[in-house]
Write an enzyme that holds these catalytic residues in place. Structure first.
Site, PDB file in Angstrom:
ATOM      1  N   CYS A 173     -10.301 -34.535  27.986  1.00 30.63           N
ATOM      2  CA  CYS A 173     -10.763 -33.775  29.150  1.00 30.63           C
ATOM      3  C   CYS A 173     -10.200 -34.341  30.464  1.00 30.63           C
ATOM      4  O   CYS A 173      -9.849 -35.496  30.557  1.00 30.63           O
ATOM      5  CB  CYS A 173     -12.273 -33.804  29.198  1.00 30.63           C
ATOM      6  SG  CYS A 173     -13.007 -33.255  27.649  1.00 30.63           S
ATOM      7  N   ARG A 175      -4.685 -31.938  29.745  1.00 34.19           N
ATOM      8  CA  ARG A 175      -5.642 -32.797  29.058  1.00 34.19           C
ATOM      9  C   ARG A 175      -6.685 -32.004  28.280  1.00 34.19           C
ATOM     10  O   ARG A 175      -7.481 -32.590  27.543  1.00 34.19           O
ATOM     11  CB  ARG A 175      -6.353 -33.703  30.069  1.00 34.19           C
ATOM     12  CG  ARG A 175      -5.428 -34.654  30.802  1.00 34.19           C
ATOM     13  CD  ARG A 175      -6.204 -35.515  31.776  1.00 34.19           C
ATOM     14  NE  ARG A 175      -7.126 -36.395  31.082  1.00 34.19           N
ATOM     15  CZ  ARG A 175      -6.828 -37.606  30.626  1.00 34.19           C
ATOM     16  NH1 ARG A 175      -5.609 -38.084  30.785  1.00 34.19           N
ATOM     17  NH2 ARG A 175      -7.728 -38.343  30.011  1.00 34.19           N
ATOM     18  N   TRP A 179     -11.395 -30.409  26.643  1.00 37.07           N
ATOM     19  CA  TRP A 179     -10.892 -30.364  25.276  1.00 37.07           C
ATOM     20  C   TRP A 179     -12.091 -30.657  24.384  1.00 37.07           C
ATOM     21  O   TRP A 179     -12.658 -31.736  24.432  1.00 37.07           O
ATOM     22  CB  TRP A 179      -9.786 -31.393  25.075  1.00 37.07           C
ATOM     23  CG  TRP A 179      -9.101 -31.313  23.757  1.00 37.07           C
ATOM     24  CD1 TRP A 179      -8.139 -30.439  23.363  1.00 37.07           C
ATOM     25  CD2 TRP A 179      -9.313 -32.192  22.618  1.00 37.07           C
ATOM     26  NE1 TRP A 179      -7.732 -30.701  22.079  1.00 37.07           N
ATOM     27  CE2 TRP A 179      -8.437 -31.767  21.588  1.00 37.07           C
ATOM     28  CE3 TRP A 179     -10.152 -33.276  22.376  1.00 37.07           C
ATOM     29  CZ2 TRP A 179      -8.379 -32.393  20.352  1.00 37.07           C
ATOM     30  CZ3 TRP A 179     -10.092 -33.908  21.134  1.00 37.07           C
ATOM     31  CH2 TRP A 179      -9.212 -33.449  20.143  1.00 37.07           C
ATOM     32  N   ASN A 190     -15.442 -37.435  30.388  1.00 34.81           N
ATOM     33  CA  ASN A 190     -14.334 -37.498  29.441  1.00 34.81           C
ATOM     34  C   ASN A 190     -14.634 -38.621  28.469  1.00 34.81           C
ATOM     35  O   ASN A 190     -14.815 -39.766  28.881  1.00 34.81           O
ATOM     36  CB  ASN A 190     -13.013 -37.764  30.174  1.00 34.81           C
ATOM     37  CG  ASN A 190     -11.869 -38.027  29.210  1.00 34.81           C
ATOM     38  OD1 ASN A 190     -11.847 -37.503  28.107  1.00 34.81           O
ATOM     39  ND2 ASN A 190     -10.920 -38.852  29.626  1.00 34.81           N
ATOM     40  N   GLY A 191     -14.699 -38.303  27.179  1.00 34.44           N
ATOM     41  CA  GLY A 191     -14.988 -39.327  26.178  1.00 34.44           C
ATOM     42  C   GLY A 191     -15.950 -38.813  25.130  1.00 34.44           C
ATOM     43  O   GLY A 191     -16.167 -37.606  24.996  1.00 34.44           O
ATOM     44  N   GLU A 201       9.516 -35.978  13.166  1.00 28.98           N
ATOM     45  CA  GLU A 201       9.255 -35.578  14.543  1.00 28.98           C
ATOM     46  C   GLU A 201       9.569 -34.100  14.756  1.00 28.98           C
ATOM     47  O   GLU A 201       8.809 -33.375  15.419  1.00 28.98           O
ATOM     48  CB  GLU A 201      10.079 -36.448  15.512  1.00 28.98           C
ATOM     49  CG  GLU A 201      10.046 -36.015  16.959  1.00 28.98           C
ATOM     50  CD  GLU A 201       8.652 -36.011  17.577  1.00 28.98           C
ATOM     51  OE1 GLU A 201       8.517 -35.453  18.686  1.00 28.98           O
ATOM     52  OE2 GLU A 201       7.698 -36.541  16.970  1.00 28.98           O
ATOM     53  N   LYS A 228       6.864 -31.171  15.922  1.00 30.21           N
ATOM     54  CA  LYS A 228       7.078 -30.266  17.058  1.00 30.21           C
ATOM     55  C   LYS A 228       6.904 -28.809  16.626  1.00 30.21           C
ATOM     56  O   LYS A 228       6.272 -28.011  17.325  1.00 30.21           O
ATOM     57  CB  LYS A 228       8.475 -30.469  17.645  1.00 30.21           C
ATOM     58  CG  LYS A 228       8.643 -31.699  18.452  1.00 30.21           C
ATOM     59  CD  LYS A 228       7.895 -31.600  19.769  1.00 30.21           C
ATOM     60  CE  LYS A 228       7.621 -32.978  20.326  1.00 30.21           C
ATOM     61  NZ  LYS A 228       6.584 -33.729  19.630  1.00 30.21           N
ATOM     62  N   GLU A 238       3.102 -28.048  15.927  1.00 25.01           N
ATOM     63  CA  GLU A 238       2.169 -28.007  17.057  1.00 25.01           C
ATOM     64  C   GLU A 238       2.463 -26.867  18.019  1.00 25.01           C
ATOM     65  O   GLU A 238       1.565 -26.433  18.756  1.00 25.01           O
ATOM     66  CB  GLU A 238       2.150 -29.351  17.794  1.00 25.01           C
ATOM     67  CG  GLU A 238       3.430 -29.775  18.471  1.00 25.01           C
ATOM     68  CD  GLU A 238       3.322 -31.170  19.082  1.00 25.01           C
ATOM     69  OE1 GLU A 238       2.207 -31.600  19.417  1.00 25.01           O
ATOM     70  OE2 GLU A 238       4.364 -31.827  19.223  1.00 25.01           O
ATOM     71  N   HIS A 269      11.003 -35.519  -7.367  1.00 24.39           N
ATOM     72  CA  HIS A 269       9.763 -36.160  -7.791  1.00 24.39           C
ATOM     73  C   HIS A 269       8.544 -35.315  -7.437  1.00 24.39           C
ATOM     74  O   HIS A 269       7.451 -35.857  -7.243  1.00 24.39           O
ATOM     75  CB  HIS A 269       9.671 -37.561  -7.178  1.00 24.39           C
ATOM     76  CG  HIS A 269      10.770 -38.472  -7.622  1.00 24.39           C
ATOM     77  ND1 HIS A 269      10.760 -39.113  -8.837  1.00 24.39           N
ATOM     78  CD2 HIS A 269      11.944 -38.790  -7.035  1.00 24.39           C
ATOM     79  CE1 HIS A 269      11.870 -39.817  -8.972  1.00 24.39           C
ATOM     80  NE2 HIS A 269      12.606 -39.633  -7.890  1.00 24.39           N
ATOM     81  N   LYS A 318      -2.888 -33.351  25.897  1.00 30.54           N
ATOM     82  CA  LYS A 318      -1.756 -34.246  26.128  1.00 30.54           C
ATOM     83  C   LYS A 318      -2.093 -35.685  25.810  1.00 30.54           C
ATOM     84  O   LYS A 318      -1.326 -36.392  25.189  1.00 30.54           O
ATOM     85  CB  LYS A 318      -1.311 -34.117  27.592  1.00 30.54           C
ATOM     86  CG  LYS A 318      -0.106 -34.990  27.948  1.00 30.54           C
ATOM     87  CD  LYS A 318       1.131 -34.549  27.206  1.00 30.54           C
ATOM     88  CE  LYS A 318       2.348 -35.359  27.585  1.00 30.54           C
ATOM     89  NZ  LYS A 318       3.506 -35.018  26.745  1.00 30.54           N
TER      90      LYS A 318
END
Length: 608
Positions: A2, A27, A74, A100-101, A481, A485, A488, A504, A603
C-alpha cells in the site's frame, strides 16, 4: 504494497494528497481514499479500484481542509471494496488511520474490542488500529498512539489524524517504509520519495521503531518510547521528470528504453584505468575476500532471477561456491551460515519484507551482508554491511526491467572485482571483461531496434493460454525471468524449463501448435540446445528461437528467429532479456491488459 500520504500546512490538502497517491499507485491499486479535517469534522471519501475512481467521487463532493491523509491499497486482509478501502475511522469518527503492512495479532485485538462494544465496518486488520486508538484515548494524541502501538504485532507504517488534536499528524514506522517531507509552512508523510518530490526535496527517513509528530512548522522525531531523535535532513537530487512517462505510452516501455543509460550509470565510476574499483562501497580487503568460503544470493521475484545469473557469474569469475535462495524460504530452512559466508541480498526497492528478514537472520548468524539495491537510504541499504547502489533511477512500472539489468551489471562488477582481488584473472583478462561491459549499452540499443519483429511474434502468441521457455545454463536463468514477465503482464500460463530436463517428464506438455521460446546463446551447449528444439518441433511446437548473430543452424529448425548481437556467453543475459521484456509488453497489449499495473500485484512487497 500500500501507499501512504499525509499533508499538514496552509494549502488545501485534497489535490496534494491525490497527486501524491498518483505517484504511489504502483504500490497498490485495489482501492484509494482520503480523510481530511475540514475545521469541524474529518471528511472521508473512498473508492474501490484505481485512483481515478476516487477522483470522480471528489469531483461531485470535494473534501475541504488543510490537513489530511490518503491511501492507495494492495489488498491483504479483505477483498477490494469501498468498505475495506483506507482510511479507516473509529466508531466515533474522530480518529482516521492509513496503514501499510500487516497486523499479525489483529484477530485477537478485534475480539477484545468487539467484546467492549466496538462495531467493525470492514474486513481489514487496519480497522483494529483505529478502534484501539479510540479505546485507549487518554486526552493526548501522541501518548495514545504510543500506547496503541505497544499492542500491535507485525508490520506497520501509519499516518494518523484526529479530530481531538487537528493541528498535528502522527507518523509511525515499524518494518514498513515511511518518509517525512519537510517544507516551508507545510510538512508531508509518504511511503516513497516520488509522492512528495513535487513539493520538497528535503526529507527524513524513519527507521524501524520511530515516529514523527508533524505540525505545519515543525517535525519532531522520536522513538516509540518518546526518546527524541536528532537527524540530518537528506536532500533528494532526483530529476522529477524521471518519474514521468516522457512521451512513451507506458512507464514500462520508457524503462525498457532507459536500460542503456541505466547500464552506463551503474558502471559509472566503478571502472578506473581498466580495473574494477569498489573500495568506496565494499569494506572487504583482499585478505577478507580470499577468506570467503561461500556466497548466498537471497532475493525475491526478478531480483532472485538476477541472483541465479549471479551464481554462474561469481562461480565462473571468482571460483567461490554460490547458493541462490528465494528470500521467503531462506530464513525458514535453517541455512548453514558461518563468519566466512557472504550473503548478497538483492532488492530493487530495498524494502522487500522477506529479503529484509533474510538479511537480519544472516547478520544474526554472523554473516557479512552485501546489499544490491536501487534505493539510497532504503532499509536494506542501511542495515547491510556493504552496499552497491544500482543507478537505474526510479522504476514505476510494476514489471521490473531496468532494475533487473542494472542488478546484473552490479553482479558482473562484483564478480570481476573478486577475481581481480583474488588474482584469478590477469590484468588483460580483466581489461577484456571491462571492455565488454562498456559495449553492452550499444548492444542493448541494437536489440531494441528489433522491436517490431518481437511485436509480431507477441501478437501471434497472445491467443494462447500456455507457453514454454527452454534454455540451458545462463539461458535457463534468463528464461525464468522472461517467463515471469509474460505471466505477470499477459496472464498467459508460462513455464521455463532447463532444456535438458525435457525427456524427464516435461516433454509430455508439448502439443500441436503450442508456442515455445528457445534461448540458444551459450556456445558450449549450442548444439545440444538445437537438438532439444528438434524434440519439441517433432511434437508440433511452434518455436521462436533467440540466438546470437552467426549461429545460423538454429534457423533451420525453428519457425522464427531473433538474432542478438554477439557477446561473451557470460554477459549474454543482459542482451537476451531485452526481447523477452518486449515480448511480455506486446503480449499484454494484444490481450488488452494494463501494462504498468498488472492485477493482484504491487511494485514493492513490504509484507511477508
Amino acid at each position: 504494497m500500500c501507499g501512504i500520504v499525509g499533508y499538514i500546512g496552509e494549502q488545501q490538502a485534497q489535490n496534494i494528497l491525490l497527486d501524491g497517491l498518483s505517484k504511489l499507485e504502483y504500490r497498490g491499486y485495489d482501492s484509494a481514499g482520503l480523510a481530511i479535517y475540514n475545521g469541524e469534522t474529518i471528511g472521508l471519501t473512498k473508492a474501490m479500484g484505481r485512483i481515478r475512481n476516487l477522483e470522480d467521487k471528489l469531483q461531485v463532493r470535494s473534501l475541504p481542509g488543510t490537513i489530511g491523509i490518503g491511501h492507495t491499497r494492495w489488498a491483504t486482509h479483505g477483498k477490494p471494496s469501498d468498505a475495506n478501502s483506507h482510511p479507516h475511522m473509529d466508531n466515533s469518527d474522530r480518529f482516521a488511520v492509513v496503514h501499510n503492512g500487516i497486523i499479525e495479532n489483529y484477530l485477537e485485538l478485534k475480539e477484545k474490542l468487539i467484546a467492549k462494544g466496538y462495531i467493525f465496518r470492514s474486513e481489514t486488520d487496519t480497522e483494529v488500529i483505529v478502534n484501539l486508538l479510540a479505546d485507549l484515548w487518554n486526552g493526548d494524541l501522541l501518548a495514545t498512539v504510543q500506547a496503541a502501538v505497544k499492542h500491535l504485532e507485525g508490520a506497520y507504517a501509519l499516518a494518523i489524524t484526529s479530530e481531538y488534536e487537528p493541528d498535528k499528524l502522527i507518523a509511525v514506522r515499524y518494518a514498513s517504509p515511511l518518509i517525512i517531507g519537510i517544507g516551508q509552512g507545510e510538512n508531508f508523510i509518504a511511503s516513497d520519495i516520488p509522492a512528495i518530490l513535487k513539493y520538497t526535496r528535503d526529507i527524513y527517513i524513519l527507521e524501524d521503531g520511530e515516529m514523527a509528530v508533524l505540525t505545519p512548522d515543525h517535525v519532531h522525531l522520536m522513538r516509540l518510547d518518546g526518546t527524541k531523535i536528532e537527524r540530518d535532513v537528506m536532500t533528494v537530487d532526483w530529476d522529477i521528470t524521471t518519474a514521468e512517462k516522457g512521451g512513451y505510452d507506458h512507464f514500462m516501455m520508457k524503462e525498457i528504453y532507459e536500460q542503456p543509460k541505466a547500464i552506463r550509470d551503474t558502471l559509472g565510476s566503478r571502472i578506473k584505468e581498466e580495473t574494477v574499483d569498489l573500495t568506496n562501497e565494499i569494506g572487504l580487503n583482499k585478505e577478507e575476500i580470499n577468506e570467503i568460503e561461500r556466497i548466498h544470493f537471497v532475493a525475491c521475484g526478478t531480483a532472485y532471477h538476477a541472483g541465479l545469473v549471479g551464481k554462474y557469474v561469481i562461480e565462473d569469475l571468482a571460483r567461490i561456491p554460490v547458493e541462490c535462495d528465494v528470500a521467503s524460504e531462506y530464513r525458514y530452512r535453517n541455512p548453514i551460515i558461518t563468519a566466512k559466508t557472504l550473503v548478497i541480498v538483492v532488492s530493487q526497492s530495498g524494502e522487500t519484507a522477506d529479503t529484509l528478514a533474510a538479511l537480519r537472520e544472516a547478520k544474526r548468524q554472523g554473516a557479512r551482508v552485501l546489499a544490491i539495491t536501487n534505493v539510497v537510504g532504503s532499509s536494506v541499504a542501511r542495515e547491510a554491511d556493504d552496499v552497491m547502489i544500482t543507478w537505474a533511477g526510479p522504476e514505476i512500472a510494476v514489471a521490473s526491467t531496468k532494475a533487473y539489468t542494472s542488478q546484473l551489471i552490479a553482479i558482473y562488477l562484483l564478480g570481476a572485482y573478486f577475481a581481480q582481488e583474488k588474482e584469478l584473472k590477469t590484468a588483460a583478462e580483466i581489461t577484456t571483461i571491462i571492455s565488454e561491459l562498456k559495449q553492452l549499452p550499444e548492444k542493448v540499443e541494437e536489440v531494441l531496434q528489433q522491436e517490431e519483429t518481437v511485436k509480431a511474434f507477441a501478437t501471434s502468441i497472445a491467443k494462447h493460454n500456455n507457453l514454454f521457455f527452454l534454455g540451458r545454463g545462463l539461458d535457463n536463468a534468463v528464461g525464468l525471468e522472461g517467463s515471469l514477465k509474460l505471466k505477470e503482464l499477459s496472464y498467459i500460463h508460462s513455464e521455463a524449463y532447463a532444456a535438458g530436463e525435457l525427456k524427464h517428464g516435461t516433454l509430455a506438455l508439448i502439443e500441436e501448435g503450442i508456442p515455445v521460446i528457445a534461448l540458444a546463446t551459450q556456445p558450449a551447449i549450442y548444439d545440444k540446445m538445437v537438438s532439444n528444439v528438434e524434440e519439441v518441433k517433432a511434437r508440433g511446437a511452434h518455436v521462436l528461437g533467440l540466438t546470437t548473430v552467426g549461429n545460423n543452424e538454429l534457423e533451420k529448425t525453428v519457425d522464427e528467429v531473433i538474432y542478438i548481437p554477439a557477446v561473451s556467453d557470460l554477459l549474454s543475459p543482459v542482451i537476451t532479456v531485452i526481447p523477452l521484456q518486449l515480448l511480455a509488453y506486446y503480449a499484454c497489449l494484444a490481450r488488452g491488459y494494463d501494462v504498468d499495473k498488472p492485477r493482484n500485484l504491487a511494485k514493492s512487497v513490504t509484507v511477508e
